[in-house]
Design an enzyme around this catalytic site. Structure first.
Site, PDB file in Angstrom:
ATOM      1  N   CYS A  43       0.837  -1.200   0.000  1.00 10.54           N
ATOM      2  CA  CYS A  43       0.000   0.000   0.000  1.00 10.54           C
ATOM      3  C   CYS A  43       0.874   1.253   0.000  1.00 10.54           C
ATOM      4  O   CYS A  43       1.986   1.264   0.523  1.00 10.54           O
ATOM      5  CB  CYS A  43      -0.901   0.002   1.232  1.00 10.54           C
ATOM      6  SG  CYS A  43      -2.100   1.364   1.238  1.00 10.54           S
ATOM      7  N   ASP A  45       0.345   3.758   1.756  1.00  7.14           N
ATOM      8  CA  ASP A  45       0.284   4.331   3.107  1.00  7.14           C
ATOM      9  C   ASP A  45       1.687   4.627   3.647  1.00  7.14           C
ATOM     10  O   ASP A  45       2.555   3.743   3.646  1.00  7.14           O
ATOM     11  CB  ASP A  45      -0.438   3.329   4.021  1.00  7.14           C
ATOM     12  CG  ASP A  45      -0.812   3.923   5.368  1.00  7.14           C
ATOM     13  OD1 ASP A  45       0.088   4.414   6.079  1.00  7.14           O
ATOM     14  OD2 ASP A  45      -2.005   3.910   5.704  1.00  7.14           O
ATOM     15  N   ARG A  47       2.809   4.810   6.456  1.00  3.32           N
ATOM     16  CA  ARG A  47       3.216   4.066   7.655  1.00  3.32           C
ATOM     17  C   ARG A  47       3.701   2.660   7.340  1.00  3.32           C
ATOM     18  O   ARG A  47       4.003   1.883   8.247  1.00  3.32           O
ATOM     19  CB  ARG A  47       2.042   3.998   8.641  1.00  3.32           C
ATOM     20  CG  ARG A  47       1.559   5.363   9.103  1.00  3.32           C
ATOM     21  CD  ARG A  47       0.192   5.277   9.762  1.00  3.32           C
ATOM     22  NE  ARG A  47      -0.832   4.852   8.810  1.00  3.32           N
ATOM     23  CZ  ARG A  47      -2.111   4.664   9.117  1.00  3.32           C
ATOM     24  NH1 ARG A  47      -2.508   4.846  10.365  1.00  3.32           N
ATOM     25  NH2 ARG A  47      -2.981   4.283   8.199  1.00  3.32           N
ATOM     26  N   HIS A  99      -2.230  -4.106   4.900  1.00  4.94           N
ATOM     27  CA  HIS A  99      -2.051  -3.717   6.302  1.00  4.94           C
ATOM     28  C   HIS A  99      -3.405  -3.459   6.948  1.00  4.94           C
ATOM     29  O   HIS A  99      -4.305  -2.891   6.325  1.00  4.94           O
ATOM     30  CB  HIS A  99      -1.145  -2.484   6.424  1.00  4.94           C
ATOM     31  CG  HIS A  99      -1.726  -1.226   5.853  1.00  4.94           C
ATOM     32  ND1 HIS A  99      -2.285  -0.244   6.635  1.00  4.94           N
ATOM     33  CD2 HIS A  99      -1.879  -0.810   4.577  1.00  4.94           C
ATOM     34  CE1 HIS A  99      -2.718   0.741   5.862  1.00  4.94           C
ATOM     35  NE2 HIS A  99      -2.501   0.425   4.608  1.00  4.94           N
ATOM     36  N   CYS A 102      -6.205  -0.233   6.820  1.00  4.13           N
ATOM     37  CA  CYS A 102      -5.982   0.380   5.505  1.00  4.13           C
ATOM     38  C   CYS A 102      -7.167   1.284   5.137  1.00  4.13           C
ATOM     39  O   CYS A 102      -8.304   0.813   5.010  1.00  4.13           O
ATOM     40  CB  CYS A 102      -5.808  -0.703   4.442  1.00  4.13           C
ATOM     41  SG  CYS A 102      -5.423  -0.026   2.805  1.00  4.13           S
TER      42      CYS A 102
END
Ligand code: CO
Length: 208
Positions: A43, A45, A47, A99, A102
């Protein structure tokens, strides 16, 4: 609006100096060739930093990231990465890594309209539809989204493993295994969903 981003440039200089301090030939060696054994499909993302999570250096992980770690068989960006990784770099492992928490997965099914991303997330709504009995039976919203995160990873593993680039690699005897993992933001730990596919025989038994 600052145009220089001096703080990031300073961090870059410090990072490069730190690498050289430990291993003077580090960048020269990387410059010579790229030969990672792994392709990471994860992803976007912020993080979920691919290399860091698995403790790998530059040069050790080929990375493709998009919203909600999708592997759509019509997406030229993903397909280009996949073909280059399989045919040219000859990676031995492809990791599809979702994750928990998400936002992309949640956004796919929360009923709100956001624009283009709603189309991008369409494959997740298909996964949700295919498994809605199982998901609806879960006790709370978090559990429903977490399960959808897992099911999305499983579906993307199937997409990758059934792609013609991967199928052709197996047909010519090239070792290649596709894995499905989920990363937990709150602990930094990955969970293997145990859906690894290392050949057409695995795919034949694959349930998604
Ligand atoms: Co995400």
């Amino acid at each position: 609006m600052p145009k220089t981003l001096n703080d990031l440039k300073a961090k870059n200089r410090a990072w490069a100096a730190g690498k050289i301090a430990v291993d003077p030939g580090f960048f020269k060696r990387l410059e010579g060739q790229q030969a990672p054994e792994y392709l990471w499909i994860g992803c976007s993302d912020s993080r979920v930093p691919a290399n860091e999570i698995v403790g790998l250096d530059p040069g050790e992980l080929f990375v493709h990231r998009n919203v909600a770690n999708l592997a759509p068989p019509q997406d030229a960006n993903y397909l280009s990465v996949l073909q280059f990784a399989v045919d040219v770099i000859k990676v031995k492992h492809i990791l599809v890594v979702g994750h928990y928490g998400c936002g992309g997965v949640a956004a796919a099914v929360d009923g709100q309209r956001r624009g283009l991303v709603d189309h991008w997330l369409h494959p997740i709504r298909e996964v949700h539809q295919d498994h809605h009995h199982e998901i609806d039976a879960l006790p709370d919203q978090k559990a429903k989204w977490d399960r959808l995160v897992e099911l999305n990873v499983v579906r993307q593993v199937k997409n990758v493993a059934s792609d013609v680039f991967v199928q052709d690699a197996w047909a010519r005897g090239q070792p290649l295994c596709v894995h499905g993992w989920v990363y937990t933001l709150g602990t930094g730990i990955v969970t293997d969903l145990d859906v690894s596919v290392s050949g057409p025989e695995d795919l034949a038994e694959f349930a998604d």
